[in-house]
Design a protein around this motif. Structure first.
Motif, PDB file in Angstrom:
ATOM      1  N   GLN A 182     102.574  26.180  84.881  1.00 56.18           N
ATOM      2  CA  GLN A 182     101.163  26.298  84.504  1.00 56.18           C
ATOM      3  C   GLN A 182     100.659  27.732  84.599  1.00 56.18           C
ATOM      4  O   GLN A 182      99.623  28.060  84.025  1.00 56.18           O
ATOM      5  CB  GLN A 182     100.299  25.395  85.391  1.00 56.18           C
ATOM      6  CG  GLN A 182     100.597  23.926  85.168  1.00 56.18           C
ATOM      7  CD  GLN A 182      99.624  23.069  85.939  1.00 56.18           C
ATOM      8  OE1 GLN A 182      99.812  22.852  87.119  1.00 56.18           O
ATOM      9  NE2 GLN A 182      98.578  22.608  85.277  1.00 56.18           N
TER      10      GLN A 182
ATOM     11  N   CYS B  32      93.904  17.540  84.467  1.00 54.60           N
ATOM     12  CA  CYS B  32      94.946  18.563  84.574  1.00 54.60           C
ATOM     13  C   CYS B  32      94.430  19.873  84.014  1.00 54.60           C
ATOM     14  O   CYS B  32      93.825  19.896  82.940  1.00 54.60           O
ATOM     15  CB  CYS B  32      96.187  18.108  83.806  1.00 54.60           C
ATOM     16  SG  CYS B  32      97.525  19.316  83.788  1.00 54.60           S
ATOM     17  N   LEU B  33      94.712  20.938  84.747  1.00 56.97           N
ATOM     18  CA  LEU B  33      94.276  22.266  84.320  1.00 56.97           C
ATOM     19  C   LEU B  33      94.823  22.635  82.941  1.00 56.97           C
ATOM     20  O   LEU B  33      94.212  23.397  82.201  1.00 56.97           O
ATOM     21  CB  LEU B  33      94.758  23.290  85.358  1.00 56.97           C
ATOM     22  CG  LEU B  33      94.095  24.659  85.412  1.00 56.97           C
ATOM     23  CD1 LEU B  33      92.615  24.531  85.689  1.00 56.97           C
ATOM     24  CD2 LEU B  33      94.761  25.513  86.480  1.00 56.97           C
TER      25      LEU B  33
ATOM     26  N   HIS C 175     102.714  14.028  89.490  1.00 58.79           N
ATOM     27  CA  HIS C 175     102.047  14.790  88.436  1.00 58.79           C
ATOM     28  C   HIS C 175     102.602  16.218  88.367  1.00 58.79           C
ATOM     29  O   HIS C 175     102.960  16.700  87.294  1.00 58.79           O
ATOM     30  CB  HIS C 175     100.532  14.801  88.693  1.00 58.79           C
ATOM     31  CG  HIS C 175      99.741  15.625  87.729  1.00 58.79           C
ATOM     32  ND1 HIS C 175      98.867  15.076  86.811  1.00 58.79           N
ATOM     33  CD2 HIS C 175      99.691  16.969  87.509  1.00 58.79           C
ATOM     34  CE1 HIS C 175      98.330  16.045  86.085  1.00 58.79           C
ATOM     35  NE2 HIS C 175      98.798  17.213  86.497  1.00 58.79           N
TER      36      HIS C 175
ATOM     37  N   HIS D  63     105.427  18.468  85.526  1.00 57.74           N
ATOM     38  CA  HIS D  63     105.268  19.763  84.849  1.00 57.74           C
ATOM     39  C   HIS D  63     106.605  20.508  84.777  1.00 57.74           C
ATOM     40  O   HIS D  63     106.827  21.295  83.866  1.00 57.74           O
ATOM     41  CB  HIS D  63     104.247  20.638  85.592  1.00 57.74           C
ATOM     42  CG  HIS D  63     102.807  20.317  85.298  1.00 57.74           C
ATOM     43  ND1 HIS D  63     102.259  20.440  84.039  1.00 57.74           N
ATOM     44  CD2 HIS D  63     101.801  19.895  86.106  1.00 57.74           C
ATOM     45  CE1 HIS D  63     100.959  20.104  84.098  1.00 57.74           C
ATOM     46  NE2 HIS D  63     100.664  19.760  85.325  1.00 57.74           N
TER      47      HIS D  63
ATOM     48  N   MET E 121      94.227  16.970  89.408  1.00 57.18           N
ATOM     49  CA  MET E 121      95.405  17.524  90.045  1.00 57.18           C
ATOM     50  C   MET E 121      95.261  19.017  90.222  1.00 57.18           C
ATOM     51  O   MET E 121      95.566  19.564  91.249  1.00 57.18           O
ATOM     52  CB  MET E 121      96.645  17.208  89.217  1.00 57.18           C
ATOM     53  CG  MET E 121      96.919  15.736  89.178  1.00 57.18           C
ATOM     54  SD  MET E 121      96.788  14.996  90.810  1.00 57.18           S
ATOM     55  CE  MET E 121      96.875  13.281  90.418  1.00 57.18           C
ATOM     56  N   GLU E 122      94.836  19.667  89.189  1.00 59.12           N
ATOM     57  CA  GLU E 122      94.607  21.101  89.350  1.00 59.12           C
ATOM     58  C   GLU E 122      93.156  21.414  89.077  1.00 59.12           C
ATOM     59  O   GLU E 122      92.777  22.556  88.957  1.00 59.12           O
ATOM     60  CB  GLU E 122      95.493  21.914  88.415  1.00 59.12           C
ATOM     61  CG  GLU E 122      96.957  21.620  88.578  1.00 59.12           C
ATOM     62  CD  GLU E 122      97.432  20.607  87.574  1.00 59.12           C
ATOM     63  OE1 GLU E 122      96.673  20.294  86.644  1.00 59.12           O
ATOM     64  OE2 GLU E 122      98.568  20.125  87.724  1.00 59.12           O
TER      65      GLU E 122
HETATM   66 NI    NI Z   1      98.673  19.177  85.742  1.00 62.57          NI
END
Ligand code: NI
Length: 189
Positions: A44, A100-101, A142, A146, A184-185
């Motif tokens: 990410q 999610c970011l 989660h 990624h 999550m983020e």
């Molecule tokens: Ni995420």
């Protein structure tokens, strides 16, 4: 969503003690804290390595399934997890709302295993071997997804439950509310 580094499997961290890994972790912790999130995965921040960070604040873990056998504090301190391996310990999955970011503006209901074991190494190379349930299990699944190029919409079984976060404000009967979403983020809204 769609960036090549988020779509490809990440590579193992060759040396968990390397100074550049420490620098990366420091940057990731800062990014996670800025976003007020529970976790972050290296892809990410566009680094294709198998490294995730996460924590579970005490007020986060009110596991809906009564998974706790009376332990009052199931918070999890900041964990640096490299080269993780996840093993589901049950076939049971729970639906939960995730944000999610890397998928800004959206939330979705995602099935996750309710109990897992995960292993890996932390910064400095010390082994981690833990059993997780509830939100703790969800955030690890989660974040580790990624590392395999998987974003939560790919785990969804009912895409009618993918929606704009904005829509949650309209308060339709049975609609999800903001506080039900596990960011999550997290993204600043
Ligand atoms: Ni995420």
């Amino acid at each position: 969503m769609g960036h090549p580094v988020l779509r490809a499997p990440a590579s193992p961290v060759p040396d968990p003690t390397a100074p550049e890994i420490q620098t990366l972790v420091r940057d990731m912790v800062e990014t996670m804290d800025d976003a007020d999130g529970a976790g972050l995965a290296a892809p990410q921040v566009h680094v294709p390595l198998r490294l995730v960070i996460f924590h579970v604040p005490a007020d986060r873990e009110e596991s809906d399934e009564g998974s706790d056998a009376g332990d009052e504090d199931s918070s999890v301190p900041l964990t640096i997890l490299m080269n993780p391996v996840i093993e589901p310990l049950t076939e049971e999955q729970d639906m939960g709302w995730e944000g999610c970011l890397s998928v800004p503006g959206l939330v979705g209901a995602v099935p996750r295993f309710t109990k897992i074991r995960y292993r890996g190494v932390t910064l400095g190379g010390a082994p981690i071997d833990r059993i997780a349930e509830g939100f703790h299990a969800r955030v690890v699944q989660h974040e580790c997804d990624h590392l395999d190029g998987i974003l939560y919409p790919q785990r969804m079984t009912d895409l009618s439950l993918l929606m704009f976060r904005e829509e949650m404000k309209h308060g339709a009967p049975g609609a999800v509310e903001d506080e039900d979403v596990d960011d999550m983020e997290a993204e600043a809204s």
